[in-house]
Every structure is written in structure tokens, then in C-alpha cells.
Scaffold this motif. Sequence first.
Motif, PDB file in Angstrom:
ATOM      1  N   GLY A  19       0.786  -1.224   0.000  1.00 20.81           N
ATOM      2  CA  GLY A  19       0.000   0.000   0.000  1.00 20.81           C
ATOM      3  C   GLY A  19       0.819   1.274   0.000  1.00 20.81           C
ATOM      4  N   LEU A  20       2.002   1.228  -0.603  1.00 22.18           N
ATOM      5  CA  LEU A  20       2.888   2.390  -0.619  1.00 22.18           C
ATOM      6  C   LEU A  20       2.965   3.013  -2.005  1.00 22.18           C
ATOM      7  CD1 LEU A  20       5.850   0.858   1.428  1.00 22.18           C
ATOM      8  CD2 LEU A  20       4.177   2.529   2.248  1.00 22.18           C
ATOM      9  N   THR A  21       2.922   4.333  -2.061  1.00 18.34           N
ATOM     10  CA  THR A  21       3.211   5.032  -3.315  1.00 18.34           C
ATOM     11  C   THR A  21       4.729   5.088  -3.456  1.00 18.34           C
ATOM     12  OG1 THR A  21       3.324   7.188  -2.239  1.00 18.34           O
ATOM     13  CG2 THR A  21       1.146   6.486  -3.063  1.00 18.34           C
ATOM     14  N   GLN A  22       5.199   5.431  -4.632  1.00 16.56           N
ATOM     15  CA  GLN A  22       6.651   5.598  -4.817  1.00 16.56           C
ATOM     16  C   GLN A  22       7.176   6.666  -3.868  1.00 16.56           C
ATOM     17  OE1 GLN A  22       7.344   6.442  -8.992  1.00 16.56           O
ATOM     18  NE2 GLN A  22       7.341   4.265  -9.528  1.00 16.56           N
ATOM     19  N   ARG A  23       6.426   7.744  -3.713  1.00 23.04           N
ATOM     20  CA  ARG A  23       6.843   8.841  -2.844  1.00 23.04           C
ATOM     21  C   ARG A  23       6.922   8.384  -1.383  1.00 23.04           C
ATOM     22  NH1 ARG A  23       7.179  13.528  -4.668  1.00 23.04           N
ATOM     23  NH2 ARG A  23       5.597  13.267  -6.270  1.00 23.04           N
ATOM     24  N   LEU A  51      19.203  -1.714  -3.084  1.00 22.00           N
ATOM     25  CA  LEU A  51      17.973  -2.491  -2.966  1.00 22.00           C
ATOM     26  C   LEU A  51      17.668  -2.758  -1.498  1.00 22.00           C
ATOM     27  CD1 LEU A  51      15.639  -3.933  -4.343  1.00 22.00           C
ATOM     28  CD2 LEU A  51      17.101  -5.960  -4.546  1.00 22.00           C
ATOM     29  N   LYS A  52      18.686  -3.100  -0.712  1.00 15.30           N
ATOM     30  CA  LYS A  52      18.487  -3.341   0.716  1.00 15.30           C
ATOM     31  C   LYS A  52      17.941  -2.105   1.402  1.00 15.30           C
ATOM     32  CE  LYS A  52      20.659  -4.773   5.044  1.00 15.30           C
ATOM     33  NZ  LYS A  52      19.553  -4.158   5.735  1.00 15.30           N
ATOM     34  N   LYS A  53      18.479  -0.937   1.069  1.00 12.89           N
ATOM     35  CA  LYS A  53      18.024   0.318   1.666  1.00 12.89           C
ATOM     36  C   LYS A  53      16.551   0.570   1.333  1.00 12.89           C
ATOM     37  CE  LYS A  53      19.364   5.126   2.206  1.00 12.89           C
ATOM     38  NZ  LYS A  53      20.318   6.159   1.875  1.00 12.89           N
ATOM     39  N   GLY A  57      12.729   0.122   3.909  1.00 14.39           N
ATOM     40  CA  GLY A  57      11.601   1.035   4.037  1.00 14.39           C
ATOM     41  C   GLY A  57      10.251   0.351   4.017  1.00 14.39           C
ATOM     42  N   ILE A  58      10.221  -0.943   3.693  1.00 15.66           N
ATOM     43  CA  ILE A  58       8.923  -1.637   3.616  1.00 15.66           C
ATOM     44  C   ILE A  58       8.453  -2.140   4.981  1.00 15.66           C
ATOM     45  CG2 ILE A  58       7.781  -3.670   2.603  1.00 15.66           C
ATOM     46  CD1 ILE A  58       9.170  -2.896  -0.031  1.00 15.66           C
ATOM     47  N   PRO A  59       9.136  -2.825   5.825  1.00 19.75           N
ATOM     48  CA  PRO A  59      10.435  -3.488   5.774  1.00 19.75           C
ATOM     49  C   PRO A  59      10.320  -4.923   5.250  1.00 19.75           C
ATOM     50  CG  PRO A  59       9.602  -3.591   8.003  1.00 19.75           C
ATOM     51  CD  PRO A  59       8.552  -2.872   7.165  1.00 19.75           C
ATOM     52  N   ILE A  62      16.119  -8.886   1.761  1.00 21.08           N
ATOM     53  CA  ILE A  62      16.409  -9.200   0.355  1.00 21.08           C
ATOM     54  C   ILE A  62      15.983 -10.626   0.036  1.00 21.08           C
ATOM     55  CG2 ILE A  62      18.293  -9.602  -1.278  1.00 21.08           C
ATOM     56  CD1 ILE A  62      19.595  -7.058  -0.288  1.00 21.08           C
ATOM     57  N   SER A  63      16.222 -11.555   0.959  1.00 19.29           N
ATOM     58  CA  SER A  63      15.818 -12.942   0.688  1.00 19.29           C
ATOM     59  C   SER A  63      14.302 -13.053   0.573  1.00 19.29           C
ATOM     60  CB  SER A  63      16.369 -13.899   1.749  1.00 19.29           C
ATOM     61  OG  SER A  63      15.792 -13.639   2.996  1.00 19.29           O
ATOM     62  N   GLU A  64      13.540 -12.339   1.412  1.00 20.83           N
ATOM     63  CA  GLU A  64      12.081 -12.351   1.283  1.00 20.83           C
ATOM     64  C   GLU A  64      11.668 -11.756  -0.062  1.00 20.83           C
ATOM     65  OE1 GLU A  64       9.964 -11.716   5.548  1.00 20.83           O
ATOM     66  OE2 GLU A  64      11.268 -10.085   4.883  1.00 20.83           O
ATOM     67  N   PHE A  65      12.329 -10.681  -0.467  1.00 18.82           N
ATOM     68  CA  PHE A  65      12.007 -10.013  -1.723  1.00 18.82           C
ATOM     69  C   PHE A  65      12.107 -10.977  -2.900  1.00 18.82           C
ATOM     70  CE2 PHE A  65      13.445  -7.539  -5.475  1.00 18.82           C
ATOM     71  CZ  PHE A  65      12.347  -6.701  -5.634  1.00 18.82           C
ATOM     72  N   PHE A  66      13.151 -11.799  -2.910  1.00 15.54           N
ATOM     73  CA  PHE A  66      13.359 -12.699  -4.046  1.00 15.54           C
ATOM     74  C   PHE A  66      12.628 -14.034  -3.916  1.00 15.54           C
ATOM     75  CE2 PHE A  66      17.053  -9.890  -4.745  1.00 15.54           C
ATOM     76  CZ  PHE A  66      16.789  -9.547  -6.050  1.00 15.54           C
ATOM     77  N   THR A  67      12.229 -14.426  -2.715  1.00 15.49           N
ATOM     78  CA  THR A  67      11.625 -15.754  -2.550  1.00 15.49           C
ATOM     79  C   THR A  67      10.140 -15.737  -2.217  1.00 15.49           C
ATOM     80  OG1 THR A  67      12.233 -15.859  -0.209  1.00 15.49           O
ATOM     81  CG2 THR A  67      13.806 -16.784  -1.797  1.00 15.49           C
TER      82      THR A  67
END
Length: 185
Positions: A19-23, A51-53, A57-59, A62-67
Amino acid sequence: MSNNEDIGQRLQLVRKIYGLTQRALSRRAGVTNGAISLIEQNRVSPSISSLKKILDGIPMSISEFFTLDLVPSGEVFFRDHELPDIAVGPKITMKLLGRQTKGRAMQILHEYYEPGADTGESMLRHDGEEGGVVVRGTIQLTVGDKIETLSVGDGYYFNSQLPHRFVNNSDGICEIISTNSPPTF
């Protein structure tokens, strides 16, 4: 599709799911809005540290992001009339949520106990754990040598190998939302 396209599309999907905008993501991550935009458009390939930085912000790691599987498989929403009744006794309704879901790790039930309903003189026992919350009425619950009457908002959680029994001694319907893990039905 190249890895860059995977990263850009994946970042955009993750951002939208959260639910995040780019901004908003750029503010949370401490990077420019333009950097996120360029990555999502696959015009820039981020370094691992960048990418980690952004993911901080989500939080998300990186492993969650790819898997992480970001697209639900199978049904996600179920209507009341679609839920099968798996109750094993009279005066009891147990509607099972997601029965057809493959590889279920838990079982969610919407239970109704009419006045006088009883899960039986023999105590129930099975593998796993179970818990629930009373959303209407009252229920007398026996777990091992403990007996308690639970009312609206009260809950329970116990090892299902302990002998247990549910009885509605009231003159109204008792309604419970419960879960078992692993599923027994």
C-alpha cells in the motif's frame, strides 16, 4: 525477461501490495522518488546495498524479496454458503474455511452450538493445537481436568492431545471462530 525486469516489476508489485506510493516508499527508505521510479521502469539496475536500503523502508529482507510468493495461488475469499459443514454431531455446525486449499497448515472453523449441543461424552483428542474466540453466546469447555464457561470475547488455546469437550448449557446459540494446526479435517 531479464533479471533487471524481474527486480523492477517485483519492486513495484511489493510496493503496491504494502500500500505504498513511490513517494511514500522513497521517504521511508531515504532515497529519491526518481530512483524508485527508474528501478521500477527497469531503466536502472540497483546495487544490492541500494535495494536493501529501499526494502528496509517496507520493511522486507532481500531474501524475502526474491523468494516470497506474491501472487496467491488458488482461492483466497470464501462466501458463507460455500463453506462445507463438517460437524460430527447433532445441534452442531462447523463450517470449514478453505477445505480445497492444497497444503493447508491450519484449519479455520466457524462453529455454531445450539442449546444443548455437546461434542460427546467421550472427550476429543487429536494431534496439534487449537484455539478460538467466542463471538456469540456461551460455551462450557473442558480441557483435561479444567472446566470453564466462556462468554463473548473469551478465548482458548491448548494442546489438542489433552482430552477436551464443548457443551452449550445455555438457552441461546454459541458461535465460535476457531483454528487447529495441523488441520484434522
